[in-house]
Design an enzyme around this catalytic site. Structure first.
Site, PDB file in Angstrom:
ATOM      1  N   HIS A 140     -10.672   7.867  -1.955  1.00 47.65           N
ATOM      2  CA  HIS A 140     -11.525   7.338  -0.878  1.00 47.65           C
ATOM      3  C   HIS A 140     -12.996   7.772  -0.967  1.00 47.65           C
ATOM      4  O   HIS A 140     -13.825   7.210  -0.260  1.00 47.65           O
ATOM      5  CB  HIS A 140     -11.009   7.769   0.496  1.00 47.65           C
ATOM      6  CG  HIS A 140      -9.659   7.214   0.836  1.00 47.65           C
ATOM      7  ND1 HIS A 140      -9.376   5.868   0.795  1.00 47.65           N
ATOM      8  CD2 HIS A 140      -8.509   7.835   1.222  1.00 47.65           C
ATOM      9  CE1 HIS A 140      -8.105   5.689   1.150  1.00 47.65           C
ATOM     10  NE2 HIS A 140      -7.558   6.859   1.410  1.00 47.65           N
TER      11      HIS A 140
ATOM     12  N   ASP B   3      -0.593   4.564  -3.708  1.00 47.61           N
ATOM     13  CA  ASP B   3      -0.758   5.300  -2.453  1.00 47.61           C
ATOM     14  C   ASP B   3      -0.641   4.311  -1.279  1.00 47.61           C
ATOM     15  O   ASP B   3      -0.917   3.124  -1.430  1.00 47.61           O
ATOM     16  CB  ASP B   3      -2.157   5.930  -2.480  1.00 47.61           C
ATOM     17  CG  ASP B   3      -2.422   6.925  -1.376  1.00 47.61           C
ATOM     18  OD1 ASP B   3      -2.365   8.133  -1.658  1.00 47.61           O
ATOM     19  OD2 ASP B   3      -2.707   6.503  -0.233  1.00 47.61           O
TER      20      ASP B   3
ATOM     21  N   HIS C  11      -2.551   4.032   1.133  1.00 48.69           N
ATOM     22  CA  HIS C  11      -3.891   3.606   1.565  1.00 48.69           C
ATOM     23  C   HIS C  11      -4.612   2.852   0.438  1.00 48.69           C
ATOM     24  O   HIS C  11      -4.388   3.138  -0.745  1.00 48.69           O
ATOM     25  CB  HIS C  11      -4.735   4.816   1.970  1.00 48.69           C
ATOM     26  CG  HIS C  11      -4.150   5.606   3.113  1.00 48.69           C
ATOM     27  ND1 HIS C  11      -3.272   6.642   2.915  1.00 48.69           N
ATOM     28  CD2 HIS C  11      -4.322   5.482   4.449  1.00 48.69           C
ATOM     29  CE1 HIS C  11      -2.916   7.143   4.098  1.00 48.69           C
ATOM     30  NE2 HIS C  11      -3.536   6.457   5.051  1.00 48.69           N
TER      31      HIS C  11
ATOM     32  N   ASP D 165       2.507   8.835   0.097  1.00 46.88           N
ATOM     33  CA  ASP D 165       2.495   8.652   1.554  1.00 46.88           C
ATOM     34  C   ASP D 165       3.054   7.301   1.994  1.00 46.88           C
ATOM     35  O   ASP D 165       3.126   7.022   3.192  1.00 46.88           O
ATOM     36  CB  ASP D 165       1.097   8.904   2.149  1.00 46.88           C
ATOM     37  CG  ASP D 165      -0.017   8.247   1.366  1.00 46.88           C
ATOM     38  OD1 ASP D 165       0.279   7.494   0.420  1.00 46.88           O
ATOM     39  OD2 ASP D 165      -1.196   8.483   1.700  1.00 46.88           O
TER      40      ASP D 165
END
Ligand SMILES: [Zn+2]
Length: 368
Positions: free
Chosen positions: A134, A169, A171, A258
């Site tokens: 990120h 992931d 995200h 996650d």
């Protein structure tokens, strides 16, 4: 050539936003201990390597000098009044003492992994502290200070013409996509819970790259309650054909866990079996791989899945029962999940429908 290498040292535990923060450094130590207890580090094809700090020029390949300087200052004085300009806040990304050195070590670990793979010394290197996807050019975001995937990819581009980045992931891998949005030398693929429901809000199917990079950014957003079936289908229908067409020479894989059903932050419901099947799909290309960690906020799930992943990278089977010392110390009893998630039928149907609509749109946009 060594089969696989793992990068870990207790020095990595210094990347710590504090006791109340969901990113818990202990997950890395637990992972390395479980890997060791399973005998994987004694395997002749395995090597355990120390991380090294990233050099300034490596960090500057991914970040603006002003931002790097701000991280350096905040690392000495976290309360210096410049944090908010660069994404440091009191909740997700609080500046902490020693943040610069800790972040350089994380990035250096992944750059080292890339260097070993580029030098053809090791087929797969797993930098478990990496995957901080990120971080932006001049802003910390989503627990990420320096973007080690971007730094690692720049290192690989010195040797390889085409690099594929695959991010599983929960995200969206926004920082990595952004860094390579207009180049045709890096294919970025992210499969994630849709930004409609989850941070960072981006990663829609329409984000396909620009200029020469058009078609080289691929996003597969998922609805909450998407699981192994959706992951498998997305690989079959989108990820594999897109990689085949791009024909990369090396792969960077962000292996956040996650998306697992037991994770407290996202709303996907992968199991250890489905998640691992995705990694196997990536390995089936037979290309050298820089494997990075990523999200994962249930520490036992992180240790279990990354241990299973490292065993796969070595090409060996580990017994499902966790070694006694780990069971006693961390209450991890089995490596694989014993039960699948229970999902209301209507939710499962909605998740499938959502994916299939997105696959149709991606087919049109990408011509696959
Ligand atoms: Zn994540």
């Amino acid at each position: 050539m060594i089969g696989a290498a793992l990068i870990y040292s207790d020095r990595l535990l210094g990347y710590d936003f504090g006791p109340a923060h969901p990113l818990r450094p202990i997950r890395l130590k637990m992972t390395c201990e479980l890997i060791g207890a399973c005998g994987l580090l004694d395997n002749p094809g395995s090597r355990l390597l120390d991380p090294r700090p990233a050099a300034e020029h490596e960090i500057l390949a991914a970040h603006d000098p002003d931002y790097v300087e701000a991280v350096r200052r905040l690392s000495v004085d976290p309360s210096a009044g410049i944090g908010s300009r660069f994404g440091f806040d009191s909740s997700d990304n609080p500046a902490f003492p020693g943040m610069f050195e800790a972040s350089c070590l994380y990035s250096g670990a992944s750059a080292h992994a890339a260097g070993l793979v580029a030098g053809a010394e090791t087929r797969i290197v797993f930098s478990i502290s990496g995957g901080l996807h990120h971080a932006h050019r001049a802003r910390a975001s989503g627990f990420c200070v320096f973007n080690d995937p971007v730094i690692a990819i720049h290192r690989l581009l010195e040797k390889f013409e085409r690099v594929a980045y695959i991010d599983i992931d929960a995200h969206h891998g926004d920082g990595v996509q952004e860094a390579f949005y207009d180049t045709d030398r890096v294919l970025t693929i992210s499969i994630h819970e849709s930004g409609q429901w989850l941070f960072p809000g981006t990663g829609s199917v329409d984000e396909v790259g620009s200029g020469r990079g058009r078609g080289c950014s691929v996003n597969i957003p998922l609805a909450p309650f998407s699981g192994d079936w959706e992951l498998e289908r997305a690989f079959e229908q989108v990820i594999l054909p897109v990689i085949d067409r791009f024909s990369p020479q090396v792969i960077v894989a962000q292996l956040g866990v996650d998306g697992h059903a037991g994770d407290p932050i996202a709303h996907l419901v992968y199991t250890s079996h489905g998640w691992l099947a995705a990694l196997r799909r990536v390995m089936d290309f037979g290309l050298p791989i820089v494997a990075l960690g990523g999200g994962g906020y249930d520490v036992r799930t992180v240790a279990r899945l990354w241990t299973l992943a490292y065993a796969d990278m070595l090409g060996i089977e580990v017994p499902d029962a966790a070694p006694r010392e780990i069971a006693d110390k961390y209450q991890i009893h089995r490596l694989h999940d014993t039960m699948g998630p229970s999902i209301p039928k209507e939710r499962a149907r909605a998740a499938r429908r959502y994916l299939d609509e997105n696959i149709d749109r991606l087919r049109r946009l990408l011509g696959i």
